[in-house]
Each structure stands twice: as structure tokens, then as C-alpha cells.
Design an enzyme around this catalytic site. Structure first.
Site, mmCIF file in Angstrom:
data_model
loop_
_atom_site.group_PDB
_atom_site.id
_atom_site.type_symbol
_atom_site.label_atom_id
_atom_site.label_comp_id
_atom_site.label_asym_id
_atom_site.label_seq_id
_atom_site.Cartn_x
_atom_site.Cartn_y
_atom_site.Cartn_z
ATOM 1 N N ARG A 95 0.915 -1.221 0.042
ATOM 2 C CA ARG A 95 0.186 -0.006 0.017
ATOM 3 C C ARG A 95 0.876 1.119 -0.054
ATOM 4 N NH1 ARG A 95 1.129 2.202 4.467
ATOM 5 N NH2 ARG A 95 1.503 0.771 6.685
ATOM 6 N N GLY A 150 2.215 4.855 1.408
ATOM 7 C CA GLY A 150 2.235 5.491 3.015
ATOM 8 C C GLY A 150 3.515 4.763 3.404
ATOM 9 N N CYS A 152 2.789 6.841 10.459
ATOM 10 C CA CYS A 152 2.835 7.222 9.133
ATOM 11 C C CYS A 152 3.989 8.334 8.731
ATOM 12 C CB CYS A 152 1.394 8.287 8.905
ATOM 13 S SG CYS A 152 -0.067 7.458 9.314
#
EC number: 2.3.1.181
Length: 219
Positions: free
Chosen positions: A70, A72, A168
């Protein structure tokens, strides 16, 4: 209203099992395949996105670290966090990547408003925030014009593992959750609202909620 989606409630499932299923589903789908939304929780796991850097894993300890494709950086999943994966044909739904991100952020903002929580998205960092604190993370992958992965909304979970990472990729980013802002609220309260708001914003409908499909996930 656009064509109906298949909704799957998968319960508590290992991250790697569901990730494998998403890839298998996306690789096998055709232009005629129905879009799906999967609702799931994961046992404790850190996942590193494509942009993930080892320096943001501070002290993972005994919690496993799994590489993900994914978008990020690193994040944490655990029981009490509602994960929603969106497996959509973006061309058919006339959605771009940015518009899908915006739709998912709006879904979270609208969901939280139903619990009298005021939230907002940020232009400089994907996700949804309560003031400076983050309550929902987003991460997507696009393959063959179709999306997979999705969002993770903190509902009623142990937030302490987030202290073992830079969530993050942001040092010192504080995480919050629905139950801290609307005491007594749990996954069973949030999940149906989250799904309803997503379908409303997509102008889509859905049939009965289903479980595993052995064709993609195994038994």
C-alpha cells in the site's frame, strides 16, 4: 445509483491472509467483476507501506512487522480498529486516485459526525484528524485500474503500540480513537455507520453482508 457492491464482514483475521486475498481478488477480476468492500479487524501488527523507512520503527518489540504494497509509511493495526478495504474498479466508477482518497476521508468525517465528533482532513497528509491528533489512516494501491487496501479507523483499541513507531512517518504524531471522544462506542456501533456513509457518498447500494469467499481467501 451505481451498481451494487458486495460487502464482506471478515471478523478478526491475520493481516497477511487478507492481503493475499486482496491481491488474488484484484489479479483475477475482470471488467464484469462486482466491486467489494471488506470490513475486518487484525491482530496486532505493524505494516510498512511502500514509502516506509526503517527509522520510523522505533521499538516494535514482539509485535510483528509486515511489508505491505500500500501507499504510505508505517502504521499499526490491532483489535478494536475498524479496517475497511475498498476493492473498486476506478474506471467503471469514474474515480481518480485523489477523488477516491477524498471520498474515503469524507466518509470518515461523516461517520464521526454521527457520533458528535468533529473531524477534518488535511491537504498535506492523508487521513482524518481531530485537532492535531490522528484518528484514521489511509493507504491504497492501484493495479489494472482497480483499488485495494483502504482505511483504518481507531475505534476502541489499545493505542500504546503507536508509541513504538513514528505513525505514518511523523515523529510525535499523537493518535486518538472514537471511544475516547464518544465513551462507550465500539466497533459494532461504528461499522454499520461507516458502511452506510461510504455507500451514500459513492451513490451505491449493497446486498446482504457476506463472509469469506473461499475462491480468494481459502477456508
Amino acid at each position: 445509483m451505481s451498481e451494487s457492491l458486495v460487502i464482506r464482514q471478515l471478523g478478526l483475521q491475520p493481516y497477511e491472509r487478507v492481503s493475499f486475498a486482496m491481491h488474488r481478488f484484484t489479479d483475477a477480476r475482470s471488467t464484469a467483476s462486482a466491486d467489494e468492500i471488506w470490513l475486518v479487524q487484525h491482530p496486532q501488527v505493524f505494516t510498512q507501506g511502500q514509502a516506509g523507512k526503517a527509522e520510523h520503527l522505533l521499538q516494535p518489540g514482539a509485535i510483528p512487522v509486515v511489508q505491505s504494497d500500500r501507499g504510505g509509511q508505517v502504521t499499526f493495526h490491532g483489535p478494536g480498529q475498524q479496517v475497511m478495504y475498498v476493492l473498486l474498479d476506478l474506471r467503471r466508477r469514474r474515480l481518480g486516485v485523489r477523488s477516491l482518497v477524498t471520498l474515503l476521508e469524507q466518509t470518515i468525517v461523516a461517520t464521526l459526525a454521527c457520533f458528535s465528533i468533529s473531524a477534518h482532513a488535511r491537504t498535506d497528509a492523508p487521513g482524518v484528524y481531530i485537532g492535531a491528533d490522528k484518528i484514521c489512516s489511509l493507504g491504497l494501491r492501484i493495479r489494472k485500474g482497480c483499488s485495494f487496501h483502504g482505511l483504518a479507523l481507531n475505534v476502541a483499541m489499545d493505542l500504546s503500540p503507536f508509541l513504538r513507531i513514528n505513525p505514518c512517518g511523523y515523529a510525535g504524531l499523537r493518535m486518538t480513537q472514537v471511544s475516547d471522544l464518544a465513551p462507550g462506542t465500539g466497533i459494532d456501533d461504528v461499522a454499520p455507520v461507516l458502511l452506510a456513509e461510504c455507500l451514500r457518498l459513492m451513490k451505491a447500494s449493497a446486498g446482504e453482508i457476506q463472509g469469506w469467499d473461499p475462491a480468494y481467501y481459502g477456508t
